[in-house]
Scaffold this motif. Structure first.
Motif, PDB file in Angstrom:
ATOM      1  N   ALA A 244       0.831  -1.210   0.000  1.00 39.18           N
ATOM      2  CA  ALA A 244       0.000   0.000   0.000  1.00 39.18           C
ATOM      3  C   ALA A 244       0.864   1.257   0.000  1.00 39.18           C
ATOM      4  O   ALA A 244       0.568   2.229  -0.708  1.00 39.18           O
ATOM      5  N   ALA A 245       1.934   1.234   0.791  1.00 42.70           N
ATOM      6  CA  ALA A 245       2.830   2.393   0.840  1.00 42.70           C
ATOM      7  C   ALA A 245       3.457   2.647  -0.529  1.00 42.70           C
ATOM      8  O   ALA A 245       3.620   3.794  -0.956  1.00 42.70           O
ATOM      9  N   ALA A 246       3.824   1.570  -1.229  1.00 42.11           N
ATOM     10  CA  ALA A 246       4.372   1.714  -2.581  1.00 42.11           C
ATOM     11  C   ALA A 246       3.313   2.270  -3.531  1.00 42.11           C
ATOM     12  O   ALA A 246       3.601   3.137  -4.367  1.00 42.11           O
ATOM     13  N   ALA A 247       2.090   1.800  -3.379  1.00 39.34           N
ATOM     14  CA  ALA A 247       1.016   2.227  -4.282  1.00 39.34           C
ATOM     15  C   ALA A 247       0.706   3.706  -4.137  1.00 39.34           C
ATOM     16  O   ALA A 247       0.512   4.414  -5.128  1.00 39.34           O
ATOM     17  N   VAL A 248       0.662   4.201  -2.904  1.00 44.15           N
ATOM     18  CA  VAL A 248       0.239   5.594  -2.700  1.00 44.15           C
ATOM     19  C   VAL A 248       1.377   6.587  -2.886  1.00 44.15           C
ATOM     20  O   VAL A 248       1.136   7.788  -3.031  1.00 44.15           O
ATOM     21  N   THR A 249       2.623   6.112  -2.894  1.00 44.41           N
ATOM     22  CA  THR A 249       3.763   7.026  -3.032  1.00 44.41           C
ATOM     23  C   THR A 249       4.471   6.920  -4.377  1.00 44.41           C
ATOM     24  O   THR A 249       5.164   7.853  -4.786  1.00 44.41           O
ATOM     25  N   GLY A 250       4.345   5.760  -5.042  1.00 44.09           N
ATOM     26  CA  GLY A 250       5.088   5.537  -6.276  1.00 44.09           C
ATOM     27  C   GLY A 250       6.496   5.021  -6.059  1.00 44.09           C
ATOM     28  O   GLY A 250       7.278   4.905  -7.007  1.00 44.09           O
ATOM     29  N   ALA A 251       6.853   4.692  -4.825  1.00 43.86           N
ATOM     30  CA  ALA A 251       8.189   4.174  -4.540  1.00 43.86           C
ATOM     31  C   ALA A 251       8.316   2.725  -5.002  1.00 43.86           C
ATOM     32  O   ALA A 251       7.351   1.952  -4.958  1.00 43.86           O
ATOM     33  N   ALA A 252       9.510   2.360  -5.447  1.00 42.65           N
ATOM     34  CA  ALA A 252       9.815   0.959  -5.728  1.00 42.65           C
ATOM     35  C   ALA A 252      10.025   0.227  -4.411  1.00 42.65           C
ATOM     36  O   ALA A 252      10.589   0.777  -3.457  1.00 42.65           O
ATOM     37  N   LEU A 253       9.581  -1.021  -4.352  1.00 44.44           N
ATOM     38  CA  LEU A 253       9.607  -1.796  -3.107  1.00 44.44           C
ATOM     39  C   LEU A 253      10.279  -3.137  -3.330  1.00 44.44           C
ATOM     40  O   LEU A 253       9.969  -3.842  -4.290  1.00 44.44           O
ATOM     41  N   HIS A 254      11.195  -3.482  -2.407  1.00 42.45           N
ATOM     42  CA  HIS A 254      11.784  -4.820  -2.389  1.00 42.45           C
ATOM     43  C   HIS A 254      11.566  -5.412  -1.001  1.00 42.45           C
ATOM     44  O   HIS A 254      12.003  -4.847   0.006  1.00 42.45           O
ATOM     45  N   ILE A 255      10.866  -6.546  -0.942  1.00 42.46           N
ATOM     46  CA  ILE A 255      10.559  -7.220   0.318  1.00 42.46           C
ATOM     47  C   ILE A 255      11.606  -8.304   0.552  1.00 42.46           C
ATOM     48  O   ILE A 255      11.765  -9.213  -0.264  1.00 42.46           O
ATOM     49  N   VAL A 256      12.312  -8.213   1.680  1.00 50.43           N
ATOM     50  CA  VAL A 256      13.399  -9.165   1.921  1.00 50.43           C
ATOM     51  C   VAL A 256      12.852 -10.492   2.454  1.00 50.43           C
ATOM     52  O   VAL A 256      11.748 -10.581   2.961  1.00 50.43           O
ATOM     53  N   HIS A 257      13.665 -11.507   2.298  1.00 50.71           N
ATOM     54  CA  HIS A 257      13.454 -12.886   2.769  1.00 50.71           C
ATOM     55  C   HIS A 257      11.979 -13.293   2.913  1.00 50.71           C
ATOM     56  O   HIS A 257      11.458 -13.501   4.007  1.00 50.71           O
ATOM     57  N   MET A 258      11.328 -13.455   1.766  1.00 49.28           N
ATOM     58  CA  MET A 258       9.915 -13.851   1.766  1.00 49.28           C
ATOM     59  C   MET A 258       9.704 -15.203   2.446  1.00 49.28           C
ATOM     60  O   MET A 258       8.629 -15.457   3.009  1.00 49.28           O
ATOM     61  N   ASN A 259      10.713 -16.067   2.436  1.00 50.36           N
ATOM     62  CA  ASN A 259      10.567 -17.367   3.089  1.00 50.36           C
ATOM     63  C   ASN A 259      10.316 -17.217   4.586  1.00 50.36           C
ATOM     64  O   ASN A 259       9.500 -17.943   5.160  1.00 50.36           O
ATOM     65  N   SER A 260      11.002 -16.271   5.236  1.00 47.80           N
ATOM     66  CA  SER A 260      10.788 -16.105   6.672  1.00 47.80           C
ATOM     67  C   SER A 260       9.709 -15.071   6.981  1.00 47.80           C
ATOM     68  O   SER A 260       8.954 -15.233   7.938  1.00 47.80           O
ATOM     69  N   SER A 261       9.611 -14.012   6.181  1.00 44.46           N
ATOM     70  CA  SER A 261       8.564 -13.021   6.430  1.00 44.46           C
ATOM     71  C   SER A 261       7.172 -13.579   6.142  1.00 44.46           C
ATOM     72  O   SER A 261       6.215 -13.301   6.855  1.00 44.46           O
ATOM     73  N   GLY A 262       7.055 -14.365   5.080  1.00 47.60           N
ATOM     74  CA  GLY A 262       5.764 -14.969   4.743  1.00 47.60           C
ATOM     75  C   GLY A 262       5.428 -16.177   5.582  1.00 47.60           C
ATOM     76  O   GLY A 262       4.253 -16.475   5.819  1.00 47.60           O
ATOM     77  N   ALA A 263       6.482 -16.904   6.011  1.00 50.51           N
ATOM     78  CA  ALA A 263       6.316 -18.108   6.827  1.00 50.51           C
ATOM     79  C   ALA A 263       5.282 -19.055   6.196  1.00 50.51           C
ATOM     80  O   ALA A 263       5.338 -19.316   4.999  1.00 50.51           O
ATOM     81  N   ARG A 264       4.334 -19.534   6.985  1.00 50.10           N
ATOM     82  CA  ARG A 264       3.368 -20.511   6.455  1.00 50.10           C
ATOM     83  C   ARG A 264       2.458 -19.918   5.385  1.00 50.10           C
ATOM     84  O   ARG A 264       1.849 -20.656   4.601  1.00 50.10           O
ATOM     85  N   ASP A 265       2.353 -18.592   5.373  1.00 48.96           N
ATOM     86  CA  ASP A 265       1.515 -17.933   4.372  1.00 48.96           C
ATOM     87  C   ASP A 265       2.329 -17.340   3.234  1.00 48.96           C
ATOM     88  O   ASP A 265       1.837 -16.464   2.507  1.00 48.96           O
ATOM     89  N   ALA A 266       3.553 -17.811   3.055  1.00 49.04           N
ATOM     90  CA  ALA A 266       4.394 -17.302   1.970  1.00 49.04           C
ATOM     91  C   ALA A 266       3.727 -17.429   0.596  1.00 49.04           C
ATOM     92  O   ALA A 266       3.812 -16.502  -0.212  1.00 49.04           O
ATOM     93  N   PRO A 267       3.041 -18.547   0.282  1.00 51.04           N
ATOM     94  CA  PRO A 267       2.386 -18.607  -1.034  1.00 51.04           C
ATOM     95  C   PRO A 267       1.350 -17.502  -1.242  1.00 51.04           C
ATOM     96  O   PRO A 267       1.274 -16.914  -2.320  1.00 51.04           O
ATOM     97  N   GLU A 268       0.566 -17.200  -0.212  1.00 46.68           N
ATOM     98  CA  GLU A 268      -0.412 -16.126  -0.329  1.00 46.68           C
ATOM     99  C   GLU A 268       0.281 -14.766  -0.449  1.00 46.68           C
ATOM    100  O   GLU A 268      -0.149 -13.898  -1.224  1.00 46.68           O
ATOM    101  N   CYS A 269       1.364 -14.581   0.302  1.00 45.40           N
ATOM    102  CA  CYS A 269       2.109 -13.321   0.210  1.00 45.40           C
ATOM    103  C   CYS A 269       2.707 -13.152  -1.190  1.00 45.40           C
ATOM    104  O   CYS A 269       2.749 -12.026  -1.718  1.00 45.40           O
ATOM    105  N   LEU A 270       3.151 -14.236  -1.795  1.00 49.22           N
ATOM    106  CA  LEU A 270       3.671 -14.161  -3.162  1.00 49.22           C
ATOM    107  C   LEU A 270       2.557 -13.832  -4.151  1.00 49.22           C
ATOM    108  O   LEU A 270       2.781 -13.124  -5.136  1.00 49.22           O
TER     109      LEU A 270
END
Length: 454
Positions: free
Chosen positions: A205-231
Motif C-alpha cells: 500500500a505504501a508503494a502504491a500511494v507514493t510511487g516508490a519501488a519496493l523490495h521485500i526481503v526474505h519472503m521465506n521467513s517473512s511470509g512463513a506458512r503464508d508465503a504462497p499467499e504473500c507471493l
C-alpha cells in the motif's frame, strides 16, 4: 551462459579494462588465459542482502560465486564512512542503503551498539516519533542518500514504534529520490493483527500511494506458512503496475539479534516457535526461558538462529519465478548462519542438480540478472552487471556444475563452498583454481546517482 539473452553455448570470453570485450566462437589472444573447458562461465552473483561487510565475509562470498555483496535490508548508519572504509580494500563490490532504523536511533539520541546489525529493543525503536523527530529521521536518511546509498533500508519489525504514517513518509522520500525501499516487513505469522498478510499489505500500500519501488526481503521467513499467499499479493501488485520485488534464502532457519524488538512479548505466539527453537550462535546452545530473558535484556547484541520453517515451504518460495536469491548472511570469527557462506552453491547443488526444481539458467537469472535489474532503479551501473555479454562488467563466476556444493552447516557455518574454479571481479581473478588470490582488492563501491523528481 547469459541469463538475459539466453545464450548457452561454448564460447571464448575476452576481457579488457574490467569489461567483457568479446564473446566469440573464434580463438582469442590475451596476456592471461584461464582454462574454463567443461565448466560453466556465468555472470557473478549479486547478493542484495549481505550483512557481513568485512574481509572474512568477502572471502566466503567470493568462494560462493558472489562478485557484489550489498547491505540493503537495514543499511548502515553512516554511508559515506562505510564506503570510504572499504574503497581499495574490498575483494568484491560493495554498497549499502541509508538506514531508517539507525537514523531513528540517532534521531532519538540513543547509542548504536558497536557491531550491531539491527537496533536493540528500547525507546528509540518502540516510541512513535513526533513531527520534529520524524523530520530529523528523514534528514538523516537524506544524508545517506546524498552519500551514494542505493536506496532506503527499513527494518519495520525492528522499529515497531514507526507508525503507518512514518512508513509512508519514508516511502515518499524514496519516491522523491527515485530509489527503492528494501524492507523487512512489520510482522510475521497468522495472528491478526500482525500477520504476514497484513505486513505485506502495509508496504505494498505504501508503494502504491507514493510511487516508490519496493523490495521485500526474505519472503521465506517473512511470509512463513503464508508465503504462497504473500507471493500472490506480490504477483497482484506487479500485475497492476507496481514495482515490487522479493527475495529468499534456501534454509529453514533465520538469524537475528535476540535483544531486538522481534522478540518483544508475544513473539512465541506470533512466530509459532518456542525457546528451544532458538540457538545461540556464540555457543551453539538452545535457549531456555531463563537464558532467553537474560539475553533479551542485554544491551550487547547476541545473534540467535531461529528454526521456524519447513523444507517444503522454502522450496515453494525458492522456485517461484518472481523470487530472486539473497543470503541475509553474516559470519563473525567463524560463527553465524550457514547462509553466509553457502547460499549460492546450495541453490546450484540442491535445487538445480539434485532436486531439479530449477534449470541452471533460471538459477543464474535469480542470482545475477534479477538482482541487477532491481538495482537499476538506483544506479545505471547495474545495467552492466548480471549479464555475460559484450560491454558488461567482467564480474564472472566459473564453476563445475557437477561438483559445486555448499559445505557450511549450522555447526560449521563458515565452511566455504566448493566447485567455483575461478571468480573474477572487474576482470581481476579473486578466486583462481579454487583458492582466494591474496593481496588484491578490485571491489568497487556501487552507489546511486543524485536524482530528484520535481
Amino acid at each position: 551462459m547469459d541469463p538475459e539473452t539466453g545464450l548457452d553455448a561454448v564460447r571464448n570470453v575476452g576481457i579488457s579494462g574490467g569489461r567483457i570485450a568479446a564473446v566469440s566462437q573464434e580463438p582469442l589472444r590475451g596476456s592471461t588465459v584461464l582454462d574454463a573447458a567443461g565448466l560453466v562461465v556465468a555472470p557473478g552473483f549479486i547478493d542484495l542482502h549481505s550483512h557481513g561487510q568485512d574481509p572474512e565475509n568477502y572471502r566466503l562470498k567470493a568462494l560462493d560465486g558472489v562478485t557484489t555483496a550489498l547491505e540493503l535490508e537495514i543499511g548502515v548508519a553512516d554511508v559515506a564512512r562505510f564506503l570510504a572504509e572499504r574503497k581499495g580494500r574490498a575483494l568484491v563490490h560493495f554498497g549499502a542503503t541509508a538506514s531508517h532504523p539507525f537514523s531513528r536511533v540517532k534521531a532519538f539520541g540513543a547509542q548504536i551498539q558497536p557491531g550491531a546489525i539491527v537496533p536493540q529493543a528500547g525507546p528509540a525503536s518502540e516510541t512513535a516519533a513526533s513531527p520534529e523527530l520524524l523530520a530529523r529521521i528523514k534528514e538523516l536518511v537524506r544524508q545517506g542518500l546524498d552519500a551514494g546509498a542505493l536506496g532506503i533500508g527499513m527494518g519495520i519489525a525492528y522499529t515497531p514504534g514507526a507508525t503507518r504514517f512514518e512508513v509512508i513518509e519514508t516511502f515518499r522520500l524514496a519516491a522523491e529520490r527515485r530509489v527503492p525501499v528494501f524492507t523487512h516487513v512489520r510482522s510475521t505469522g497468522r495472528i491478526e493483527p500482525g500477520s504476514s498478510v497484513e505486513a505485506i499489505s502495509e508496504v505494498i500500500a505504501a508503494a502504491a500511494v507514493t510511487g516508490a519501488a519496493l523490495h521485500i526481503v526474505h519472503m521465506n521467513s517473512s511470509g512463513a506458512r503464508d508465503a504462497p499467499e504473500c507471493l500472490r499479493m506480490v504477483e497482484g501488485a506487479r500485475a497492476r503496475g507496481l514495482d515490487v520485488t522479493t527475495e529468499a534464502y534456501p534454509y529453514i532457519a533465520g538469524m537475528t539479534a535476540v535483544n531486538s524488538a522481534i522478540f518483544n512479548p508475544g513473539w512465541r505466539e506470533k512466530l509459532a516457535v518456542d525457546y528451544k527453537d532458538l540457538q545461540l550462535v556464540e555457543t551453539g546452545e538452545r535457549l531456555t526461558r531463563e537464558s532467553f530473558e537474560r539475553l533479551h535484556a542485554s544491551p550487547e547484541p547476541k545473534l540467535v538462529v531461529v528454526f521456524s520453517n519447513t523444507e517444503e515451504m522454502v522450496e515453494t518460495v525458492i522456485i517461484h519465478p518472481l523470487v530472486m536469491i539473497a543470503s541475509d548472511g553474516h559470519i563473525e570469527r567463524g560463527k553465524g548462519h550457514p547462509r553466509g557462506a553457502g547460499t549460492y552453491a546450495r541453490i546450484l547443488a540442491r535445487y538445480v542438480r539434485e532436486r531439479q526444481r530449477l534449470t541452471l539458467m533460471d538459477a543464474l537469472r535469480k542470482m545475477a540478472l534479477m538482482p541487477a535489474a532491481r538495482l537499476e532503479r538506483a544506479t545505471p551501473a547495474a545495467r552492466r552487471k548480471g549479464r555475460l555479454q559484450v560491454g558488461a562488467d567482467a564480474d564472472i563466476a566459473v564453476f563445475d556444475p557437477r561438483t559445486v556444493s555448499d559445505r557450511s552447516t549450522y555447526a560449521a557455518p563458515a565452511e566455504p563452498s566448493v566447485g567455483f574454479r575461478h571468480v573474477l571481479v572487474a576482470g581481476t581473478p579473486v578466486v583462481r583454481d579454487g583458492k582466494v588470490v591474496e593481496g588484491i582488492f578490485p571491489g568497487q563501491p556501487m552507489v546511486s546517482e543524485p536524482r530528484v523528481v520535481q
